[in-house]
Design an enzyme around this catalytic site. Structure first.
Site, mmCIF file in Angstrom:
data_model
loop_
_atom_site.group_PDB
_atom_site.id
_atom_site.type_symbol
_atom_site.label_atom_id
_atom_site.label_comp_id
_atom_site.label_asym_id
_atom_site.label_seq_id
_atom_site.Cartn_x
_atom_site.Cartn_y
_atom_site.Cartn_z
ATOM 1 N N ARG A 113 9.104 27.739 10.420
ATOM 2 C CA ARG A 113 8.244 27.787 9.228
ATOM 3 C C ARG A 113 8.724 26.890 8.092
ATOM 4 N NH1 ARG A 113 8.286 32.903 11.020
ATOM 5 N NH2 ARG A 113 6.346 33.551 12.008
ATOM 6 N N LYS A 135 2.237 13.105 3.280
ATOM 7 C CA LYS A 135 1.397 13.205 4.488
ATOM 8 C C LYS A 135 2.280 13.028 5.708
ATOM 9 C CE LYS A 135 -3.231 11.413 3.628
ATOM 10 N NZ LYS A 135 -4.107 10.305 4.093
ATOM 11 N N GLU A 177 0.524 -3.235 3.647
ATOM 12 C CA GLU A 177 0.310 -2.106 2.726
ATOM 13 C C GLU A 177 0.556 -2.550 1.276
ATOM 14 O OE1 GLU A 177 -1.079 0.442 4.112
ATOM 15 O OE2 GLU A 177 -0.076 1.065 5.967
ATOM 16 N N LYS A 215 1.313 3.613 -5.339
ATOM 17 C CA LYS A 215 1.097 4.772 -4.475
ATOM 18 C C LYS A 215 1.433 6.064 -5.226
ATOM 19 C CE LYS A 215 1.403 7.041 -0.185
ATOM 20 N NZ LYS A 215 1.591 6.998 1.244
ATOM 21 N N GLU A 225 -5.680 14.507 -1.431
ATOM 22 C CA GLU A 225 -6.751 13.619 -0.987
ATOM 23 C C GLU A 225 -8.133 14.247 -1.101
ATOM 24 O OE1 GLU A 225 -5.850 10.649 2.272
ATOM 25 O OE2 GLU A 225 -7.692 11.494 3.083
ATOM 26 N N ARG A 229 -7.337 9.635 -3.940
ATOM 27 C CA ARG A 229 -6.308 9.205 -2.995
ATOM 28 C C ARG A 229 -6.909 8.475 -1.790
ATOM 29 N NH1 ARG A 229 -0.947 12.406 -0.690
ATOM 30 N NH2 ARG A 229 -0.388 10.735 0.740
ATOM 31 N N ASN A 233 -6.889 4.602 1.746
ATOM 32 C CA ASN A 233 -7.387 4.422 3.114
ATOM 33 C C ASN A 233 -8.127 3.106 3.294
ATOM 34 O OD1 ASN A 233 -6.391 6.911 3.835
ATOM 35 N ND2 ASN A 233 -8.289 7.987 3.346
ATOM 36 N N HIS A 236 -8.249 1.230 6.585
ATOM 37 C CA HIS A 236 -7.703 2.122 7.607
ATOM 38 C C HIS A 236 -8.761 2.768 8.498
ATOM 39 C CE1 HIS A 236 -3.986 1.492 5.496
ATOM 40 N NE2 HIS A 236 -3.320 2.290 6.309
ATOM 41 N N HIS A 240 -7.430 1.795 11.845
ATOM 42 C CA HIS A 240 -6.868 2.807 12.755
ATOM 43 C C HIS A 240 -7.526 2.740 14.121
ATOM 44 C CE1 HIS A 240 -4.873 5.877 9.777
ATOM 45 N NE2 HIS A 240 -4.020 4.972 10.225
ATOM 46 N N HIS A 255 1.060 -1.364 13.109
ATOM 47 C CA HIS A 255 0.141 -0.702 12.182
ATOM 48 C C HIS A 255 -0.435 -1.687 11.156
ATOM 49 C CE1 HIS A 255 -1.539 2.526 9.731
ATOM 50 N NE2 HIS A 255 -0.947 2.005 8.680
HETATM 51 N N1 LIG Z 1 2.500 9.169 5.885
HETATM 52 C C1 LIG Z 1 1.905 8.155 5.314
HETATM 53 O O1 LIG Z 1 1.421 8.248 4.190
HETATM 54 C C2 LIG Z 1 1.828 6.850 6.050
HETATM 55 C C3 LIG Z 1 1.454 5.689 5.365
HETATM 56 C C4 LIG Z 1 1.455 4.490 6.053
HETATM 57 C C5 LIG Z 1 1.816 4.448 7.399
HETATM 58 N N2 LIG Z 1 2.168 5.587 8.028
HETATM 59 C C6 LIG Z 1 2.581 5.584 9.440
HETATM 60 O O2 LIG Z 1 3.758 4.814 9.564
HETATM 61 C C7 LIG Z 1 3.838 4.343 10.907
HETATM 62 C C8 LIG Z 1 4.278 2.898 10.918
HETATM 63 O O3 LIG Z 1 5.547 2.800 10.343
HETATM 64 P P1 LIG Z 1 6.482 1.546 10.619
HETATM 65 O O4 LIG Z 1 5.711 0.308 10.452
HETATM 66 O O5 LIG Z 1 7.701 1.759 9.827
HETATM 67 O O6 LIG Z 1 6.750 1.629 12.198
HETATM 68 P P2 LIG Z 1 7.954 2.255 13.056
HETATM 69 O O7 LIG Z 1 8.425 3.508 12.506
HETATM 70 O O8 LIG Z 1 7.457 2.224 14.461
HETATM 71 O O9 LIG Z 1 9.124 1.166 12.905
HETATM 72 C C9 LIG Z 1 8.916 -0.124 13.376
HETATM 73 C C10 LIG Z 1 10.036 -0.579 14.328
HETATM 74 O O10 LIG Z 1 11.167 -0.980 13.562
HETATM 75 C C11 LIG Z 1 12.342 -0.331 14.060
HETATM 76 N N3 LIG Z 1 13.218 -0.216 12.915
HETATM 77 C C12 LIG Z 1 13.149 0.666 11.902
HETATM 78 N N4 LIG Z 1 14.015 0.341 10.936
HETATM 79 C C13 LIG Z 1 14.669 -0.778 11.345
HETATM 80 C C14 LIG Z 1 15.650 -1.606 10.760
HETATM 81 N N5 LIG Z 1 16.106 -1.375 9.527
HETATM 82 N N6 LIG Z 1 16.085 -2.665 11.470
HETATM 83 C C15 LIG Z 1 15.593 -2.947 12.698
HETATM 84 N N7 LIG Z 1 14.636 -2.216 13.283
HETATM 85 C C16 LIG Z 1 14.169 -1.143 12.612
HETATM 86 C C17 LIG Z 1 11.838 0.944 14.663
HETATM 87 O O11 LIG Z 1 12.731 1.426 15.609
HETATM 88 C C18 LIG Z 1 10.529 0.487 15.285
HETATM 89 O O12 LIG Z 1 10.787 -0.126 16.529
HETATM 90 C C19 LIG Z 1 2.488 4.558 11.530
HETATM 91 O O13 LIG Z 1 2.592 5.632 12.433
HETATM 92 C C20 LIG Z 1 1.601 4.925 10.364
HETATM 93 O O14 LIG Z 1 0.551 5.790 10.738
HETATM 94 C C21 LIG Z 1 2.184 6.783 7.381
HETATM 95 ZN ZN LIG Z 2 -1.262 2.327 6.623
#
Ligand SMILES: NC(=O)c1ccc[n+]([C@@H]2O[C@H](COP(=O)([O-])OP(=O)(O)OC[C@H]3O[C@@H](n4cnc5c(N)ncnc54)[C@H](O)[C@@H]3O)[C@@H](O)[C@H]2O)c1
Ligand SMILES: [Zn+2]
Length: 359
Positions: A113, A135, A177, A215, A225, A229, A233, A236, A240, A255
């Site tokens: 929880r 989120k 972003e 942000k 949202e 907010r 999107n 997206h 997406h 992404h």
């Molecule tokens: N929660 C939110 O508000 C929100 C907003 C935007 C995106 N997202 C989510 O975020 C995700 C994408 O995140 P991302 O682009 O960070 O992708 P990711 O987490 O897959 O990381 C990208 C790659 O980089 C590697 N990596 C991470 N840090 C590193 C470093 N310092 N040096 C070398 N390699 C490294 C990881 O292992 C991975 O292979 C998506 O799932 C998306 O939906 C969420």
């Molecule tokens: Zn995004």
């Protein structure tokens, strides 16, 4: 070290070892767990070797990549927490990109929880976007982020030093972003960005704080949202769908790459709706095409895109809900577009790619 505050948690910006040490010192958690993937374990964990409180921490490992942001991986994380005897008074540190942050936060918020968690985002994308705003979630049956919760971390540590080991492609993905934040909320930032041709020379350390501020401002105004907010999107709804389809292919998009294509289509929809003038549309499309060199969208995928959009969490009733942009720096949430127009926006992107000979 700069410190921002969002709702009830601090966001530390700068070299994180000392700040993390002090933070852990102030808490005295029953146990500390660090969630990593193979890349954040090899590239990022060693950078925390000076944090004395982590000497006893239990490292939880998952495989990297969006395709692992699913229930099976959560199951593995919960299993590892149980096996390590984690109680609700433990702390989970999510060390990695947006996948680790979204999924680790989700697992922490639901484990027994809810246990406390901290975000240490290590990609540009997660530093400017994913790590703040509460989120959390995972992909389910190909629908991105369709299972999840809103929950806040106890703290976020944004250390641009982590970006040193990130590939160009990953940095460019995160930049999408930053562009999005500028387009929806800061015309001055957009005017500065749209002239930048060489991403290798961009000073991320200077670009991260203003992007984060956008942000933060939007999340503070509308944490759950309900309206405003949704501006975040932009790009997206279509992005997406493009991302989800690409994840099934031999050449998955990152992404931000999918969102860049989505922003071009949704900028065209914004133009069609009368919010954006043609010259602004052309400038936005030309810049995103130049930076991201998107692939053509194959018409054999159009039905899959539309189906995914219908399932997207942003929909209300039967219509597909979008955020449109007006003149750069402004956004219009809760806009509707029909399927014929959406398909026409794919054709606009493809037409632009054809013009530039990049398809
Ligand atoms: N929660 C939110 O508000 C929100 C907003 C935007 C995106 N997202 C989510 O975020 C995700 C994408 O995140 P991302 O682009 O960070 O992708 P990711 O987490 O897959 O990381 C990208 C790659 O980089 C590697 N990596 C991470 N840090 C590193 C470093 N310092 N040096 C070398 N390699 C490294 C990881 O292992 C991975 O292979 C998506 O799932 C998306 O939906 C969420
Ligand atoms: Zn995004």
């Amino acid at each position: 070290m700069d410190v921002l505050h969002l709702q009830d948690y601090p966001i530390f910006i700068g070299p994180c070892e000392e700040a993390l040490s002090r933070f852990l010192e102030s808490r005295r958690d029953a146990a500390v767990f660090v969630l990593v993937d193979e890349n954040s374990e090899s590239c990022c964990l060693p950078r925390l070797s000076g944090v004395r409180q982590l000497a006893q921490a239990v490292v939880l490992r998952i495989q990297s990549g969006e395709t692992f942001k699913n229930l099976d991986t959560c199951s593995g994380i919960w299993r590892q927490l149980l096996d390590a005897g984690a109680g609700r008074r433990g702390l989970l540190i999510n060390l990695g990109g947006g996948v680790i942050g979204d999924m680790g936060g989700f697992c922490a918020s639901t484990y027994k929880r809810g246990m406390d968690f901290v975000q240490i985002p290590t990609t540009l994308l997660s530093q400017v976007d994913a790590s703040i705003g509460g989120k959390l979630g995972i992909d389910f049956h190909e629908v991105k982020n369709s299972i999840g919760v809103f929950a806040n971390p106890r703290a976020v540590f944004i250390d641009p030093g982590f970006l040193d080991t990130l590939s160009f492609r990953e940095v460019r993905s995160g930049y999408a972003e930053i562009i999005k934040h500028a387009l929806i909320a800061d015309s001055g930032m957009w005017n500065a960005l749209k002239t930048k041709r060489d991403l290798e020379t961009l000073p991320w350390i200077d670009l991260i704080p203003p992007s984060l501020q956008i942000k933060k401002r939007i999340v503070e105004a509308d944490p759950f949202e309900k309206g405003l907010r949704k501006a975040l999107n932009f790009g997206h709804t279509i992005g997406h769908a493009i991302e989800a389809v690409s994840l099934q292919s031999a050449a998955p998009l990152l992404h931000g790459e999918a969102i860049a294509a989505g922003m071009i289509c949704e900028a065209w929809l914004s133009f069609r709706a009368g919010y954006l003038d043609q010259q602004e549309l052309e400038t936005i499309a030309a810049y995103l095409i130049q930076v991201y060199q998107p692939q053509l969208l194959h018409d054999s995928n159009y039905m899959a895109y539309l189906q995914l959009m219908r399932n997207d969490k942003k929909n209300e009733a039967d219509e597909i809900n979008f955020t449109f942009i007006g003149p750069p720096g402004t956004a219009h949430v809760n806009q509707m577009a029909g399927e014929a127009e959406i398909v026409a926006s794919f054709a606009y992107l493809n037409g632009r790619l054809g013009d530039q000979g990049l398809g």
